[in-house]
Design an enzyme around this catalytic site. Sequence first.
Site, PDB file in Angstrom:
ATOM      1  N   GLU A   1      -0.371  -9.103  -1.103  1.00 42.60           N
ATOM      2  CA  GLU A   1      -0.843  -8.542   0.182  1.00 42.60           C
ATOM      3  C   GLU A   1      -2.077  -7.666  -0.057  1.00 42.60           C
ATOM      4  OE1 GLU A   1       1.062  -5.501   2.926  1.00 42.60           O
ATOM      5  OE2 GLU A   1       1.794  -7.308   3.873  1.00 42.60           O
TER       6      GLU A   1
ATOM      7  N   ASP B   1       0.799  -1.232   0.000  1.00 40.32           N
ATOM      8  CA  ASP B   1       0.000   0.000   0.000  1.00 40.32           C
ATOM      9  C   ASP B   1       0.825   1.274   0.000  1.00 40.32           C
ATOM     10  OD1 ASP B   1       1.093  -0.176   2.503  1.00 40.32           O
ATOM     11  OD2 ASP B   1      -0.738  -0.890   3.463  1.00 40.32           O
TER      12      ASP B   1
ATOM     13  N   HIS C   1      14.115   4.881  11.906  1.00 42.65           N
ATOM     14  CA  HIS C   1      13.775   5.056  10.484  1.00 42.65           C
ATOM     15  C   HIS C   1      14.474   6.313   9.956  1.00 42.65           C
ATOM     16  CE1 HIS C   1      11.168   5.651   6.960  1.00 42.65           C
ATOM     17  NE2 HIS C   1      10.630   4.447   7.169  1.00 42.65           N
TER      18      HIS C   1
ATOM     19  N   GLU D   1      -1.993   4.936   3.552  1.00 44.81           N
ATOM     20  CA  GLU D   1      -1.975   3.567   3.014  1.00 44.81           C
ATOM     21  C   GLU D   1      -3.372   2.970   2.805  1.00 44.81           C
ATOM     22  OE1 GLU D   1      -0.052   4.729   5.453  1.00 44.81           O
ATOM     23  OE2 GLU D   1       1.958   4.518   4.619  1.00 44.81           O
TER      24      GLU D   1
ATOM     25  N   HIS E   1       7.455   4.843  12.633  1.00 45.42           N
ATOM     26  CA  HIS E   1       7.670   5.676  11.445  1.00 45.42           C
ATOM     27  C   HIS E   1       6.397   6.243  10.837  1.00 45.42           C
ATOM     28  CE1 HIS E   1       6.055   2.975   8.339  1.00 45.42           C
ATOM     29  NE2 HIS E   1       6.470   1.995   9.093  1.00 45.42           N
TER      30      HIS E   1
ATOM     31  N   ARG F   1       3.361   8.127   9.283  1.00 40.72           N
ATOM     32  CA  ARG F   1       3.097   9.537   8.980  1.00 40.72           C
ATOM     33  C   ARG F   1       1.948  10.099   9.811  1.00 40.72           C
ATOM     34  NH1 ARG F   1       4.883  12.092   3.759  1.00 40.72           N
ATOM     35  NH2 ARG F   1       6.357  10.626   2.828  1.00 40.72           N
TER      36      ARG F   1
END
Length: 377
Positions: free
Chosen positions: A121, A99, A248, A135, A216, A218
Amino acid sequence: MTAPCKILVVFGTRPEAIKLFPVIAALKADPRFEPVVCVSAQHRQMLDQVLEIAGIVPDHDLDLMRPDQSLDALTAALLTELGKVMDKAQPARVIVQGDTATAMAGALAAYYRKVPVDHVEAGLRSGNIYHPWPEEVNRKIIGQIASLHFAPTDVSAKALTDEKVDPARVHVTGNTVIDALQWVTQRIAAEPQFAAGLAEIEARFAGKRIIGVTSHRRENFGGGLENIAEAVRQIAARPDIAVIFPVHLNPNVRAVMHGALGGLANVALIEPLDYPNFARLLAIAEVMLTDSGGVQEEAPALGKPVLVMRETTERPEGVIAGTAKLVGTDTQTIVTEMFNLLDDKAAYEAMARAHNPFGDGHSARRIVELLGNEIAQ
Ligand code: UD1
Ligand code: UDP
């Protein structure tokens, strides 16, 4: 003999590379296919770490990572540049995974050329378009476009059929992350030097209870990350605990974590680990504290309890089985849940069961067989 099917495998980040290297290997081993690898390099160093371990040399490398890239600039560049590669390579099919922006733009560029897209996936859904962001929408877009949907579990297959995707196009294959994890675990067993990068830190923290941390997302920028950092600081203040935290490379993450945790004696803030060394961290950690998707799949497979710093998850299988627990991003909740787990032996034992709803290590082989059936029609 008919010419092999040219199949363009498009990816750009660390987790996509980890989850696609078993598929690329299976395609390469099958004479019915001619896999062509295109990396957007949406990630650079973290992608290259995986390419090197997996021995993959991309046929096309778009080198698109820019420092602190915005979603719109990244997506625009991806769409244009992936389209050019497709025009040049003229693939019969395109594979994307998961994604990310690369996966979504890869699917869209293929659709604009009426090239069928196969989605590895497929069907993960949280039900909330802002968790994880962006995502959830990326994978819904891919779900609208894909020809074959390789769902890791029954839960993800059902999410697709609930969205009126033709059930005949949805296949439960398991998640290729388990193929990757088994490969790397076997390689480490044969060659321990392959994952010796943590030796110094392990010696420094000998006798302490190790917590592995990654973060990590967003959607956690601007508040959530600060809460997470403060929780890690409070957890590591206990003298019996040590935290190993590979940070990250996203500068938003680094600024917060190094600002809040740099210099603490019980916290090793380290660079991203390559995949074998991260597998070693999973092996030595008593608990994983993470907002990662992939770690939610790997930790239960290794019998490691995982506290998930998210409000919702698209991977409910671990939560349902009791090997993962959602703790959100509230500092006090994270700290309380962590100490409960560490101090209550029964609670720990209940979570620390090897549990593998995400795959059996044969997902890539299954995916290539399904692709073989598809091209034979
Ligand atoms: C991306 C994916 C996310 C996935 C995550 C895995 C999108 C929108 N996000 O998020 O779904 O969970 O990867 O880690 O597709 N950077 C480096 N070197 C690297 C990688 C990143 O310096 O090797 C820095 C760069 O400044 C870059 C920034 O991190 O601009 C953000 O990278 P990006 O791929 O846009 O987002 P991630 O947060 O990594
Ligand atoms: N990982 C790694 N090194 C690290 C941290 C994670 O190799 O320092 C691996 C981890 O084993 C998992 C994947 O990277 O397979 C998860 O990537 P990430 O958390 O960046 O992305 P997500 O899974 O959330 O999309």
